[in-house]
Design an enzyme around this catalytic site. Structure first.
Site, PDB file in Angstrom:
ATOM      1  N   GLY A  12       0.816  -1.220   0.000  1.00 18.45           N
ATOM      2  CA  GLY A  12       0.000   0.000   0.000  1.00 18.45           C
ATOM      3  C   GLY A  12       0.842   1.259   0.000  1.00 18.45           C
ATOM      4  N   ASP A  13       0.180   2.378  -0.245  1.00 17.48           N
ATOM      5  CA  ASP A  13       0.815   3.710  -0.228  1.00 17.48           C
ATOM      6  C   ASP A  13       1.924   3.860  -1.256  1.00 17.48           C
ATOM      7  OD1 ASP A  13      -0.851   4.390   1.903  1.00 17.48           O
ATOM      8  OD2 ASP A  13       0.561   3.602   3.366  1.00 17.48           O
ATOM      9  N   LYS A  16      -0.530   5.272  -5.698  1.00 15.59           N
ATOM     10  CA  LYS A  16      -1.618   4.954  -6.637  1.00 15.59           C
ATOM     11  C   LYS A  16      -2.461   6.186  -6.937  1.00 15.59           C
ATOM     12  CE  LYS A  16      -3.104   1.921  -3.704  1.00 15.59           C
ATOM     13  NZ  LYS A  16      -1.995   1.964  -2.735  1.00 15.59           N
ATOM     14  N   GLY A  17      -2.663   7.024  -5.897  1.00 17.28           N
ATOM     15  CA  GLY A  17      -3.482   8.229  -6.086  1.00 17.28           C
ATOM     16  C   GLY A  17      -2.856   9.146  -7.119  1.00 17.28           C
ATOM     17  N   ASN A  38     -10.029   2.844   4.653  1.00 21.18           N
ATOM     18  CA  ASN A  38      -8.676   2.485   5.109  1.00 21.18           C
ATOM     19  C   ASN A  38      -7.656   3.033   4.114  1.00 21.18           C
ATOM     20  OD1 ASN A  38      -9.674   0.639   3.201  1.00 21.18           O
ATOM     21  ND2 ASN A  38      -8.684  -1.143   4.098  1.00 21.18           N
ATOM     22  N   GLY A  40      -5.871   5.798   1.705  1.00 25.17           N
ATOM     23  CA  GLY A  40      -5.604   7.228   1.731  1.00 25.17           C
ATOM     24  C   GLY A  40      -4.785   7.532   0.496  1.00 25.17           C
ATOM     25  N   HIS A  41      -5.391   8.160  -0.483  1.00 24.34           N
ATOM     26  CA  HIS A  41      -4.720   8.406  -1.757  1.00 24.34           C
ATOM     27  C   HIS A  41      -4.480   9.905  -1.912  1.00 24.34           C
ATOM     28  CE1 HIS A  41      -6.332   4.368  -3.538  1.00 24.34           C
ATOM     29  NE2 HIS A  41      -5.660   4.221  -2.417  1.00 24.34           N
ATOM     30  N   THR A  42      -3.207  10.265  -2.098  1.00 20.63           N
ATOM     31  CA  THR A  42      -2.841  11.676  -2.142  1.00 20.63           C
ATOM     32  C   THR A  42      -2.637  12.130  -3.571  1.00 20.63           C
ATOM     33  OG1 THR A  42      -1.615  11.170  -0.139  1.00 20.63           O
ATOM     34  CG2 THR A  42      -1.283  13.360  -1.091  1.00 20.63           C
ATOM     35  N   GLN A 225      -5.038  -0.237  -1.307  1.00 19.42           N
ATOM     36  CA  GLN A 225      -4.127  -1.152  -0.594  1.00 19.42           C
ATOM     37  C   GLN A 225      -3.081  -1.691  -1.582  1.00 19.42           C
ATOM     38  OE1 GLN A 225      -7.819  -1.541   0.155  1.00 19.42           O
ATOM     39  NE2 GLN A 225      -7.207   0.053   1.556  1.00 19.42           N
ATOM     40  N   THR A 240      -5.324  -6.979   4.668  1.00 20.33           N
ATOM     41  CA  THR A 240      -6.641  -6.367   4.799  1.00 20.33           C
ATOM     42  C   THR A 240      -7.675  -7.433   4.435  1.00 20.33           C
ATOM     43  OG1 THR A 240      -7.969  -4.410   4.272  1.00 20.33           O
ATOM     44  CG2 THR A 240      -6.685  -5.387   2.446  1.00 20.33           C
ATOM     45  N   THR A 301      -3.978   8.042   6.136  1.00 23.22           N
ATOM     46  CA  THR A 301      -5.244   7.808   6.829  1.00 23.22           C
ATOM     47  C   THR A 301      -5.088   7.919   8.343  1.00 23.22           C
ATOM     48  OG1 THR A 301      -6.058   6.446   5.033  1.00 23.22           O
ATOM     49  CG2 THR A 301      -7.070   6.064   7.172  1.00 23.22           C
ATOM     50  N   GLY A 303      -1.917   8.713  10.031  1.00 21.25           N
ATOM     51  CA  GLY A 303      -0.807   9.540  10.498  1.00 21.25           C
ATOM     52  C   GLY A 303       0.329   8.735  11.120  1.00 21.25           C
ATOM     53  N   GLY A 416       8.517  13.119  -7.938  1.00 24.22           N
ATOM     54  CA  GLY A 416       8.008  14.109  -6.986  1.00 24.22           C
ATOM     55  C   GLY A 416       6.508  13.954  -6.888  1.00 24.22           C
TER      56      GLY A 416
HETATM   57  P1  GDP Z   1      -1.440   5.645  -2.295  1.00 24.08           P
HETATM   58  O1  GDP Z   1      -2.171   5.170  -1.102  1.00 24.08           O
HETATM   59  O2  GDP Z   1      -0.844   4.529  -3.074  1.00 24.08           O
HETATM   60  O3  GDP Z   1      -2.245   6.560  -3.178  1.00 24.08           O
HETATM   61  O4  GDP Z   1      -0.208   6.500  -1.746  1.00 24.08           O
HETATM   62  P2  GDP Z   1      -0.273   7.625  -0.574  1.00 24.08           P
HETATM   63  O5  GDP Z   1      -0.917   8.843  -1.130  1.00 24.08           O
HETATM   64  O6  GDP Z   1      -0.826   7.054   0.673  1.00 24.08           O
HETATM   65  O7  GDP Z   1       1.276   7.839  -0.303  1.00 24.08           O
HETATM   66  C1  GDP Z   1       2.140   8.271  -1.295  1.00 24.08           C
HETATM   67  C2  GDP Z   1       2.771   9.592  -0.845  1.00 24.08           C
HETATM   68  O8  GDP Z   1       3.895   9.874  -1.667  1.00 24.08           O
HETATM   69  C3  GDP Z   1       1.852  10.784  -1.003  1.00 24.08           C
HETATM   70  O9  GDP Z   1       2.153  11.711   0.000  1.00 24.08           O
HETATM   71  C4  GDP Z   1       2.240  11.338  -2.376  1.00 24.08           C
HETATM   72  O10 GDP Z   1       1.965  12.729  -2.509  1.00 24.08           O
HETATM   73  C5  GDP Z   1       3.695  11.093  -2.377  1.00 24.08           C
HETATM   74  N1  GDP Z   1       4.300  10.827  -3.701  1.00 24.08           N
HETATM   75  C6  GDP Z   1       3.790  10.142  -4.749  1.00 24.08           C
HETATM   76  N2  GDP Z   1       4.719  10.036  -5.729  1.00 24.08           N
HETATM   77  C7  GDP Z   1       5.814  10.665  -5.285  1.00 24.08           C
HETATM   78  C8  GDP Z   1       7.139  10.855  -5.817  1.00 24.08           C
HETATM   79  O11 GDP Z   1       7.466  10.405  -6.913  1.00 24.08           O
HETATM   80  N3  GDP Z   1       8.033  11.528  -5.039  1.00 24.08           N
HETATM   81  C9  GDP Z   1       7.704  12.014  -3.820  1.00 24.08           C
HETATM   82  N4  GDP Z   1       8.645  12.657  -3.138  1.00 24.08           N
HETATM   83  N5  GDP Z   1       6.482  11.850  -3.278  1.00 24.08           N
HETATM   84  C10 GDP Z   1       5.568  11.175  -3.993  1.00 24.08           C
HETATM   85  P1  IMO Z   2      -3.794   2.653   0.419  1.00 26.57           P
HETATM   86  O1  IMO Z   2      -4.942   2.452  -0.539  1.00 26.57           O
HETATM   87  C1  IMO Z   2      -1.270   1.007   3.547  1.00 26.57           C
HETATM   88  C2  IMO Z   2      -3.087  -1.949   6.224  1.00 26.57           C
HETATM   89  C3  IMO Z   2      -3.224  -1.525   7.668  1.00 26.57           C
HETATM   90  C4  IMO Z   2      -3.036  -2.867   8.353  1.00 26.57           C
HETATM   91  C5  IMO Z   2      -3.765  -3.823   7.411  1.00 26.57           C
HETATM   92  C6  IMO Z   2      -5.183  -4.146   7.824  1.00 26.57           C
HETATM   93  O2  IMO Z   2      -3.678   4.039   0.917  1.00 26.57           O
HETATM   94  O3  IMO Z   2      -2.542   2.092  -0.132  1.00 26.57           O
HETATM   95  P2  IMO Z   2      -7.441  -2.728   7.683  1.00 26.57           P
HETATM   96  O4  IMO Z   2      -7.843  -1.442   8.331  1.00 26.57           O
HETATM   97  O5  IMO Z   2      -7.515  -2.688   6.195  1.00 26.57           O
HETATM   98  O6  IMO Z   2      -8.175  -3.908   8.243  1.00 26.57           O
HETATM   99  O7  IMO Z   2      -5.880  -2.938   8.090  1.00 26.57           O
HETATM  100  O8  IMO Z   2      -3.781  -3.185   6.146  1.00 26.57           O
HETATM  101  N1  IMO Z   2      -3.694  -1.034   5.237  1.00 26.57           N
HETATM  102  C7  IMO Z   2      -2.991  -0.185   4.477  1.00 26.57           C
HETATM  103  N2  IMO Z   2      -1.666   0.112   4.468  1.00 26.57           N
HETATM  104  N3  IMO Z   2      -2.099   1.599   2.667  1.00 26.57           N
HETATM  105  C8  IMO Z   2      -3.409   1.299   2.643  1.00 26.57           C
HETATM  106  O9  IMO Z   2      -4.250   1.795   1.703  1.00 26.57           O
HETATM  107  C9  IMO Z   2      -3.918   0.397   3.594  1.00 26.57           C
HETATM  108  N4  IMO Z   2      -5.145  -0.091   3.875  1.00 26.57           N
HETATM  109  C10 IMO Z   2      -4.979  -0.981   4.855  1.00 26.57           C
HETATM  110  O10 IMO Z   2      -2.231  -0.601   8.034  1.00 26.57           O
HETATM  111  O11 IMO Z   2      -1.674  -3.218   8.340  1.00 26.57           O
HETATM  112 MG    MG Z   3      -2.238   5.497   0.955  1.00 21.15          MG
END
Ligand code: GDP
Ligand code: IMO
Ligand code: MG
Length: 427
Positions: A12-13, A16-17, A38, A40-42, A225, A240, A301, A303, A416
């Site tokens: 995850g994270d 994707k956003g 759950n 959090g897409h930025t 995720q 998850t 999501t 912090g 970035g």
């Molecule tokens: P997601 O859940 O897959 O959509 O990812 P998140 O938004 O939870 O976490 C990705 C974080 O990395 C966010 O704060 C984005 O703004 C940031 N981000 C995405 N691509 C880049 C990148 O290429 N460089 C940097 N420095 N930040 C990025």
């Molecule tokens: P995005 O879409 C990162 C993780 C939780 C925990 C496990 C189970 O932003 O990538 P849950 O609340 O789903 O039952 O928690 O999954 N988890 C994530 N970790 N990014 C996410 O979503 C996640 N969604 C769930 O931290 O380890």
């Molecule tokens: Mg995320």
């Protein structure tokens, strides 16, 4: 017209956003297929940051219709808060632009209470869930005792259903977990209002998507995720309760596989994980701190500080395998600037044996130790690079080595958080 799926290739994270927002420019429909808030897409556009949890990351383009698919679990209160937040920032979230599948299951207050109670009762072996009620809501769905979004079409009857469900779950909360009962009357009243507001958004989204595809519209499926959090294919039980892998897109949207033409895996240039569970390449040193601080690795999501480590090519190869990834979007390459040397796990070691397969269960993975390959790093700021050739040779080599290790090309390289900070490569 073919559909593209954006899939998290790690825990995850992955960004994707950002990638979904970017590809939404050339899409007509963007659909989330699983998970709930759950996620959090930025998305960062011109210095403005949008944190999306339920609303698909295509919402910032006015020509895009966004769909919350039937594979999702949706907390109506959170959805309305998110819609109101977007509307306050000038984003159109009317029912012409946003559709909620009648099949999506709803997250109610008792799911959140039960998620917290289950985590507390796990003690030392807590999963580290986001406490958004995800697991209990999917459990009710599988047990055929959930409440689906379609019930909101009749707010009065829906309120009665909610009331009865709260009364029933209060038994579990009070008798098994020793908690206070939830106020059934009050919740039923509150959710009736949510139903009145959300009823216009309800739709048979599977038919909507099929019609859109046959009419030649471009569909982008936004995963939430990541592969290693998949209920079946992830590091069980530290996963998850949904299916972030490619099969989840088909089931979660009611699509046939012939529509999928491009399966894009999003991976960071390193590894992170939030929540508990094994993580072979995890770092507990200054390189790990660098990744947290430079990469701002704090959960969107919850912090929480994310755990960080070197890129795990064994896990990434596995993500290519279980999703049939056709290409990669490699994000956060800029975060590696200044780290030297860089490392990539190319195999695992266990009991004197070298292993190249990723084991999809936590107990086995916990016994694996990474076998690293070292590569030189670079010092130059790469945030302004817009072509592969503009990257320093060491960064180019790093990307090329990943491609060799996992067998698919990195067609997008993100340097970035801003929409424009992306290198697109035609391969
Ligand atoms: P997601 O859940 O897959 O959509 O990812 P998140 O938004 O939870 O976490 C990705 C974080 O990395 C966010 O704060 C984005 O703004 C940031 N981000 C995405 N691509 C880049 C990148 O290429 N460089 C940097 N420095 N930040 C990025
Ligand atoms: P995005 O879409 C990162 C993780 C939780 C925990 C496990 C189970 O932003 O990538 P849950 O609340 O789903 O039952 O928690 O999954 N988890 C994530 N970790 N990014 C996410 O979503 C996640 N969604 C769930 O931290 O380890
Ligand atoms: Mg995320």
């Amino acid at each position: 017209m073919p559909a593209t799926v954006v899939i998290g290739a790690q825990w995850g994270d992955e960004g994707k956003g950002k990638i979904t927002d970017m590809l939404a420019a050339e899409s007509d429909v963007v659909a989330r297929y699983g998970g709930g808030d759950n996620a959090g897409h930025t998305v960062v556009v011109g210095g403005d940051t949008f944190k999306l949890h339920l609303v698909p990351s295509g919402i910032l383009y006015s020509h895009v219709v966004c769909v919350l698919g039937g594979g999702m679990v949706v907390n109506p209160r959170r959805l309305l808060e998110e819609m109101d937040g977007l509307a306050a920032r000038g984003v159109d979230v009317s029912a012409t632009r946003l559709l909620l599948s009648v099949q999506a299951h709803l997250i109610l207050p008792y799911h959140i209470a039960l998620d917290g109670a289950a985590e507390r009762s796990r003690g030392e072996s807590a999963l580290g869930t986001t406490k958004r009620g995800i697991g209990p809501a999917y459990a009710d769905k599988a047990a055929r005792s959930g409440i689906r979004a379609g019930e909101m079409r009749d707010p009065a009857a829906f309120a009665q259903l909610v009331h009865a469900a709260v009364v029933a779950k209060n038994e579990l909360l009070t008798r098994v977990y020793g908690q206070e009962p939830l106020p059934a009357e009050e919740i039923a009243r509150e959710y009736r209002e949510y139903a009145v507001r959300l009823a216009p958004y309800l739709a048979d989204t599977s038919s909507f998507l099929a019609e859109a595809l046959y009419a030649g519209k471009r569909l982008l499926c936004e995963g939430a995720q990541g592969t290693l959090l998949d209920l079946d294919h992830g590091t069980y039980p530290y996963v998850t309760s949904s299916y972030p892998t490619v099969g989840g897109a088909l089931i979660g949207l009611g699509l046939g596989p012939q529509h999928l033409s491009r399966i894009l895996g999003v991976t960071k240039a390193y590894q992170t994980r939030v929540g508990a569970g094994p993580f072979p390449t995890e770092l507990h040193d200054t390189a790990g701190d660098h990744l947290v601080e430079v990469g701002h690795e704090y959960g969107t999501t919850t912090g929480r500080r994310r755990r960080t480590g070197w890129l795990d090519a064994v896990a990434l190869r596995y993500a290519v395998q279980v999703n049939g990834l056709s290409e990669l979007a490699l994000t956060k390459l800029d975060v590696l600037t200044g780290l030297d040397p860089l490392r990539i796990a190319v195999a695992y070691e266990c009991d004197g044996e070298t292993l190249t397969r990723f084991p999809a269960d936590a107990a086995t993975l916990a016994r694996r130790r990474p076998v690293y390959e070292e590569m030189p790093g670079w010092k130059q700021d790469i945030g302004a690079a817009r072509a592969f050739e503009e990257l320093p040779p060491a960064a180019q080599n790093y990307v090329t080595r990943i491609e060799e290790l996992v067998g698919v090309p990195a067609t997008l390289i993100s340097v970035g958080p801003e929409r424009e900070q992306t290198i697109r490569r035609s391969m």
